[in-house]
Motif scaffolding. Structure first.
Motif, PDB file in Angstrom:
ATOM      1  N   ASP A 193      23.512   8.680 -11.202  1.00 52.13           N
ATOM      2  CA  ASP A 193      24.782   9.271 -10.772  1.00 52.13           C
ATOM      3  C   ASP A 193      24.554  10.690 -10.269  1.00 52.13           C
ATOM      4  N   GLY A 194      25.644  11.397 -10.033  1.00 54.74           N
ATOM      5  CA  GLY A 194      25.540  12.744  -9.479  1.00 54.74           C
ATOM      6  C   GLY A 194      24.780  13.701 -10.370  1.00 54.74           C
ATOM      7  N   TYR A 195      24.955  13.588 -11.680  1.00 55.70           N
ATOM      8  CA  TYR A 195      24.211  14.449 -12.605  1.00 55.70           C
ATOM      9  C   TYR A 195      22.719  14.144 -12.530  1.00 55.70           C
ATOM     10  N   PHE A 196      22.394  12.858 -12.474  1.00 55.62           N
ATOM     11  CA  PHE A 196      21.001  12.465 -12.375  1.00 55.62           C
ATOM     12  C   PHE A 196      20.389  12.975 -11.067  1.00 55.62           C
ATOM     13  N   ALA A 197      21.194  13.000 -10.004  1.00 56.31           N
ATOM     14  CA  ALA A 197      20.715  13.517  -8.725  1.00 56.31           C
ATOM     15  C   ALA A 197      20.304  14.982  -8.845  1.00 56.31           C
ATOM     16  N   VAL A 198      21.028  15.743  -9.662  1.00 55.14           N
ATOM     17  CA  VAL A 198      20.654  17.147  -9.910  1.00 55.14           C
ATOM     18  C   VAL A 198      19.291  17.203 -10.599  1.00 55.14           C
TER      19      VAL A 198
END
Length: 279
Positions: A193-198
């Motif tokens: 997800d977006g957090y993992f993308a960070v």
């Protein structure tokens, strides 16, 4: 569908539009005054004016329509302006004003374009000008204002934010939630997800990990190309509730091959480092 639309006229909502269709007023060319549906003099005057402007806007001004439609209704412009439409998704280092854009993906139904911070990110500013309509998920609240602030530009494109369009159809729970409800699966990228993308971006920056960057861009592209399927899904479901479905339904697109490959080992390694991560 656009030429069947009357709900962009002030004072005419979805129920009144339905009454107009039932009374035989199914296109702008069939509009007449007095209307077979009871309308105030002000609405009738506005209708004649807006319909005249709509005929002109058909030739290249989709923003005229999205500027007058409710947030759940911009799907109506899609088939008419599809050739000038691009799907967009961004990745960032966070949500605050000081956060940076790490990656952007564009897909116009034919080609995929990717932009990465430190490599070619600035090319986005010129490339986005080739299009008139931007399709996003939650882009009106996040992606578009973030890009405008980050690049100090103004994106005056017509926007179709699928978050609002799909929510009206009963599909909620974020982009991935909507995908799953509609039977779409992500394979290796499932659970990212977006957090993992960070985290992927941080790993790329701190370890010069090219696999982390490739996985990040693959995830960004997946978010973007899936918007086309969701757009057509939303369009067809809305069309099916009108008298025009027999002639206006669109075929479902075949998803393009993702030119980037998510690295399973890289994803698993980051998940293990988090300990409590649940995919």
């Amino acid at each position: 569908m656009l030429c069947h639309t009357f709900c962009h006229i002030p004072g005419i909502g979805l129920k009144t539009e339905q009454k107009l269709w039932e009374a035989g007023i199914t296109t702008w060319d069939e509009w007449r005054d007095p209307s077979p549906v009871r309308l105030s003099a002000i609405i009738r005057t506005d209708a004649a004016r807006i319909i005249a402007k709509s005929q002109v806007a058909l030739t290249g001004d989709p923003a005229f329509f999205t500027g007058n439609l409710a947030s759940t209704e911009p799907w109506r412009i899609f088939s008419h302006f599809r050739e000038k439409t691009v799907y967009l998704d961004i990745e960032t280092t966070g949500l605050d004003d000081g956060a940076e854009v790490t990656a952007i993906a564009l897909y116009d139904g034919r080609e995929i374009f990717t932009y990465v911070n430190g490599i070619n990110l600035e090319d986005f500013v010129d490339d986005i000008l080739r299009y008139q309509v931007i399709v996003t998920y939650n882009g009106k609240s996040f992606d578009i204002p973030f890009l405008e602030r980050y690049f100090r530009i103004r994106l005056d494109h017509a926007q179709i934010d699928l978050r609002h369009v799909l929510a009206r159809l009963g599909f909620k729970g974020g982009l991935k939630g909507c995908e799953k409800q509609l039977g779409m699966h992500r394979g290796t990228l499932d659970g990212v997800d977006g957090y993992f993308a960070v985290l992927l971006w941080n790993r790329y920056c701190t370890h010069n990990d090219s696999q982390a960057l490739e996985t990040l861009v693959a995830y960004n592209v997946e978010d973007t190309v899936n918007l086309e399927r969701l757009m057509v899904e939303a369009y067809n479901r809305n069309i099916s509730a009108t008298p025009f479905s027999e002639n206006l339904l669109l075929p479902y697109p075949e998803p393009p091959a993702n030119p980037y490959q998510a690295d399973y080992d890289c994803v698993a390694r980051i998940k293990r480092s988090l300990g409590s991560w649940h995919s």
